[in-house]
Scaffold this motif. Structure first.
Motif, mmCIF file in Angstrom:
data_model
loop_
_atom_site.group_PDB
_atom_site.id
_atom_site.type_symbol
_atom_site.label_atom_id
_atom_site.label_comp_id
_atom_site.label_asym_id
_atom_site.label_seq_id
_atom_site.Cartn_x
_atom_site.Cartn_y
_atom_site.Cartn_z
ATOM 1 N N LEU A 1 38.071 45.173 36.976
ATOM 2 C CA LEU A 1 37.812 44.774 35.334
ATOM 3 C C LEU A 1 37.839 45.760 34.342
ATOM 4 N N ASN A 2 39.234 45.246 33.824
ATOM 5 C CA ASN A 2 39.217 45.425 32.456
ATOM 6 C C ASN A 2 39.220 44.712 31.498
ATOM 7 N N LYS A 3 37.797 44.462 30.649
ATOM 8 C CA LYS A 3 37.430 43.955 29.776
ATOM 9 C C LYS A 3 37.706 43.720 29.014
ATOM 10 N N LYS A 4 38.239 45.392 27.621
ATOM 11 C CA LYS A 4 39.120 45.502 27.100
ATOM 12 C C LYS A 4 40.406 44.760 26.529
ATOM 13 N N ASP A 5 40.663 44.664 27.747
ATOM 14 C CA ASP A 5 42.503 43.994 27.857
ATOM 15 C C ASP A 5 42.389 43.029 28.431
ATOM 16 N N LYS A 6 40.833 41.994 29.180
ATOM 17 C CA LYS A 6 41.064 40.808 29.583
ATOM 18 C C LYS A 6 41.796 40.806 30.161
ATOM 19 N N HIS A 7 41.827 41.705 31.750
ATOM 20 C CA HIS A 7 42.785 42.431 32.660
ATOM 21 C C HIS A 7 42.016 41.741 33.928
ATOM 22 N N LEU A 8 42.313 40.776 34.868
ATOM 23 C CA LEU A 8 41.569 40.689 36.130
ATOM 24 C C LEU A 8 42.795 41.464 37.189
ATOM 25 N N SER A 9 42.113 42.729 38.194
ATOM 26 C CA SER A 9 43.499 42.411 39.335
ATOM 27 C C SER A 9 42.102 42.194 40.628
ATOM 28 N N LEU A 10 43.194 42.418 41.428
ATOM 29 C CA LEU A 10 42.623 41.965 43.205
ATOM 30 C C LEU A 10 44.102 42.332 43.829
ATOM 31 N N SER B 1 36.799 36.480 26.014
ATOM 32 C CA SER B 1 36.413 37.912 26.272
ATOM 33 C C SER B 1 34.847 36.927 25.976
ATOM 34 N N SER B 2 34.306 36.257 26.314
ATOM 35 C CA SER B 2 32.910 35.333 26.552
ATOM 36 C C SER B 2 32.784 35.303 28.193
ATOM 37 N N SER B 3 34.242 35.343 29.218
ATOM 38 C CA SER B 3 33.830 35.045 30.062
ATOM 39 C C SER B 3 32.027 35.435 31.036
ATOM 40 N N THR B 4 31.500 34.772 31.338
ATOM 41 C CA THR B 4 30.243 35.300 32.114
ATOM 42 C C THR B 4 30.985 36.373 33.746
ATOM 43 N N TYR B 5 31.476 35.042 34.850
ATOM 44 C CA TYR B 5 32.008 35.454 35.868
ATOM 45 C C TYR B 5 33.821 35.133 35.753
ATOM 46 N N LEU B 6 34.223 36.082 37.042
ATOM 47 C CA LEU B 6 35.160 36.058 37.031
ATOM 48 C C LEU B 6 35.832 35.894 38.797
ATOM 49 N N TYR B 7 36.912 34.670 39.470
ATOM 50 C CA TYR B 7 36.104 34.865 40.582
ATOM 51 C C TYR B 7 38.260 34.956 40.727
ATOM 52 N N TRP B 8 37.946 34.900 42.376
ATOM 53 C CA TRP B 8 39.189 35.102 42.702
ATOM 54 C C TRP B 8 39.293 34.097 44.078
ATOM 55 N N TYR B 9 40.048 33.194 44.427
ATOM 56 C CA TYR B 9 40.096 32.275 45.485
ATOM 57 C C TYR B 9 41.709 31.992 46.088
ATOM 58 N N LYS B 10 41.080 32.239 47.151
ATOM 59 C CA LYS B 10 41.734 31.752 48.385
ATOM 60 C C LYS B 10 42.149 29.845 48.976
ATOM 61 N N GLN B 11 43.545 30.036 48.397
ATOM 62 C CA GLN B 11 44.459 29.054 49.332
ATOM 63 C C GLN B 11 45.692 28.817 50.044
ATOM 64 N N PHE C 1 30.685 39.962 38.177
ATOM 65 C CA PHE C 1 30.584 39.453 36.595
ATOM 66 C C PHE C 1 31.178 40.559 35.370
ATOM 67 N N SER C 2 30.621 39.965 34.900
ATOM 68 C CA SER C 2 31.110 40.280 33.526
ATOM 69 C C SER C 2 30.919 42.055 32.364
ATOM 70 N N ASN C 3 30.392 42.002 33.214
ATOM 71 C CA ASN C 3 29.846 43.308 32.568
ATOM 72 C C ASN C 3 29.761 44.386 34.003
ATOM 73 N N MET C 4 31.010 43.893 34.680
ATOM 74 C CA MET C 4 31.275 45.320 35.542
ATOM 75 C C MET C 4 32.603 45.342 35.682
ATOM 76 N N ASP C 5 32.524 46.982 36.168
ATOM 77 C CA ASP C 5 34.080 48.029 36.105
ATOM 78 C C ASP C 5 35.125 47.387 37.444
#
Lengths: 113, 111
Positions: free
Chosen positions: B65-74, B27-37, B50-54
């Motif tokens: 970003l759903n910080k409550k559920d710790k869920h990120l989608s692209l 829950s202390s994540s500051t940034y979350l990223y998406w990379y392509k390979q 940034f973790s304070n953005m939705d």
């Protein structure tokens, strides 16, 4: 700007041999990282450096050593290669603080027989 | 400890939208990223949030970003065959910028 470059691109070693992988960046980044990527897995951090002359262990440091004698270079050494170190190795670099982009090199594919 | 999980495979038709999901534990994540390979290549940074953005939108890409559920989608709108690749979610939790990666989601785009 070349960005992040890695040398060599490919290498085959025999068990017990040693080698050094070189990472270079021309973006004046403070932070540099070495990751390994194995099939079906994400990247795992081996070692990292937050500045010239400093290094620290990551998630999977055993069997590797690193040095950061110059800001632009980060070297990864394998003293006695093992088949378990067969992997693709990626170097990355970034600025500290509120510029969080981490830039990756093209990778080095290492096979240990 | 820190852990990032992704589904392994997604197949879509060209022109459809793709949604790649990721969950994380710290829950202390500051940034979350998406990379392509792409095959045989290094990682290309697509976007980060940034973790304070939705939400963050960048052309065809939308990050939620759903910080409550710790869920990120692209979400990739109007998916093209050139979008076929492995997509990695990653989180950064310290001021050293260390990244924790998910296993990667292989996106297959059928013509």
């Amino acid at each position: 700007n070349a960005g992040v470059t890695q040398t060599p691109k490919f290498r085959v070693l025999k068990t017990g041999q040693s080698m050094t992988l070189l990472c270079a960046q021309d973006m004046n980044h403070e932070y540099m990282y070495w990751y390994r990527q194995d099939p079906g897995m994400g990247l795992r951090l081996i070692h990292y450096s937050v500045g010239e002359g400093t290094t620290a262990k990551g998630e999977v440091p055993d069997g590797y050593n690193v040095s950061r004698l110059k800001k632009q270079n980060f070297l990864l050494g394998l003293e006695s290669a093992a088949p378990s170190q067969t992997s693709v190795y990626f170097c990355a670099s970034s600025y500290p603080g509120d510029r969080p982009e981490q830039f990756f090199g093209p990778g080095t594919r290492l096979t240990v027989l | 400890g820190e852990d990032v999980e992704q589904s392994l495979f997604l197949s879509v038709r060209e022109g459809d939208s793709s949604v790649i999901n990721c969950t994380y534990t710290d829950s202390s994540s500051t940034y979350l990223y998406w990379y392509k390979q792409e095959p045989g290549a290094g990682l290309q940074l697509l976007t980060y949030i940034f973790s304070n953005m939705d939400m963050k939108q960048d052309q065809r890409l939308t990050v939620l970003l759903n910080k409550k559920d710790k869920h990120l989608s692209l979400r990739i709108a109007d998916t093209q065959t050139g979008d076929s690749a492995i997509y990695f979610c990653a989180e950064s939790t310290s001021n050293t910028g260390k990244l924790i990666f998910g296993q990667g989601t292989t996106l297959q785009v059928k013509p």
